[in-house]
Design an enzyme around this catalytic site. Structure first.
Site, short mmCIF file in Angstrom:
data_model
loop_
_atom_site.label_atom_id
_atom_site.label_comp_id
_atom_site.label_asym_id
_atom_site.label_seq_id
_atom_site.Cartn_x
_atom_site.Cartn_y
_atom_site.Cartn_z
N ARG A 132 10.97 -10.84 4.55
CA ARG A 132 11.75 -9.60 4.56
C ARG A 132 12.98 -9.72 5.46
NH1 ARG A 132 7.81 -4.44 4.62
NH2 ARG A 132 7.82 -4.83 6.85
N LYS A 135 0.82 -1.21 0.00
CA LYS A 135 0.00 0.00 0.00
C LYS A 135 0.86 1.28 0.00
CE LYS A 135 -2.41 0.08 3.68
NZ LYS A 135 -2.32 1.22 4.58
N ARG A 174 13.12 -8.36 11.28
CA ARG A 174 12.62 -7.40 12.28
C ARG A 174 11.54 -8.06 13.13
NH1 ARG A 174 10.04 -2.16 10.35
NH2 ARG A 174 8.67 -3.79 9.61
N ARG A 191 -9.39 4.22 10.06
CA ARG A 191 -9.12 2.84 10.42
C ARG A 191 -10.35 2.15 11.00
NH1 ARG A 191 -3.72 1.40 10.45
NH2 ARG A 191 -2.29 3.14 10.77
N ARG A 199 -0.80 -8.97 13.73
CA ARG A 199 -1.11 -7.78 12.91
C ARG A 199 -2.27 -8.08 11.98
NH1 ARG A 199 4.40 -6.10 10.14
NH2 ARG A 199 3.27 -4.29 9.39
#
Ligand SMILES: [Zn+2]
Length: 226
Positions: free
Chosen positions: A130, A16, A163, A91, A174
């Protein structure tokens, strides 16, 4: 000239942010990642920034109407006269309603809500792969953008790590948060016929092309109602 006032929605890892920045360049509209707006308002000490800071200093959540006020300041500025792209706000449904009220006050409307869709498996693959360099935060991906040497940053030679945000249990959390909060919002905009789903599963170029087609349709529709 018709405006193009947009909201971007999508799960973490849907690309996004990348698409928002691209849109900003292509459309020459400001792209407001809303966390940044609030921080900027605080930094620039606008009236709303000072109000927001009072809440933050007390460790309280900044209320929706304050955030909407800060966003309203931006939306009402000359740079956003022809359109804007919001990311990170609204949100929740109450925030979406507050945004509606603010836009109405400004004599404007939302033209579209772009949902960059990616299923949980895809998100987990993207975020989980990642690798971030410890020195400068350069980001690689084991599948899509692998470093020349495993575990080593191409740019500065420092170590690449996963991370905390990209660890499996954190990703799962999440995603849970995203679904719980955003699904009602998706429904809210769908009922208003504002929602446009874009398949976020392709390459950044493919997703950008799909967004371009969606916007072309939105523009036609906007032109048709004038
Ligand atoms: Zn690096």
């Amino acid at each position: 000239m018709s405006e193009m006032n947009l909201v971007l929605l999508g799960p973490p890892g849907s690309g996004k942010g990348t698409q928002g920045e691209r849109l900003q360049e292509d459309l020459r509209f400001p792209y407001y990642a809303t966390g940044d707006i609030l921080r900027a308002a605080v930094r620039e000490q606008t009236a709303l920034g000072r109000e927001a800071k009072e809440y933050m200093d007390r460790g309280d959540l900044v209320p929706d109407e304050v955030i909407v006020g800060a966003i309203g300041e931006r939306i009402d500025s000359p740079e956003a006269a022809d359109g804007f792209i919001l990311d990170g706000f609204p949100r929740t449904v109450p925030q979406a309603e507050a945004l509606d009220a603010k836009l109405e006050q400004l004599g404007r409307v939302l033209n579209g809500v772009l949902l960059i869709d990616a299923d949980d498996e895809e998100v987990a693959r993207r975020l989980g792969g990642r690798r971030t360099c410890v020195e400068n935060g350069h980001v690689f991906h084991v599948d899509f953008n692998p470093p020349k040497r495993d575990g080593v940053c191409d740019i500065d030679g420092s170590e690449l790590v996963v991370r905390d945000d990209d660890k499996p249990d954190v990703i799962a959390h999440r995603l849970e948060q995203y679904h719980a909060k955003t699904e009602p919002l998706i429904e809210f905009y769908d009922h208003r016929s504002l929602l446009r789903r874009v398949d976020g599963g392709g390459s950044p170029e493919e997703v950008a092309a799909a967004i371009g087609r969606t916007l072309a349709t939105l523009k036609l529709e906007a032109g048709g109602t004038v």
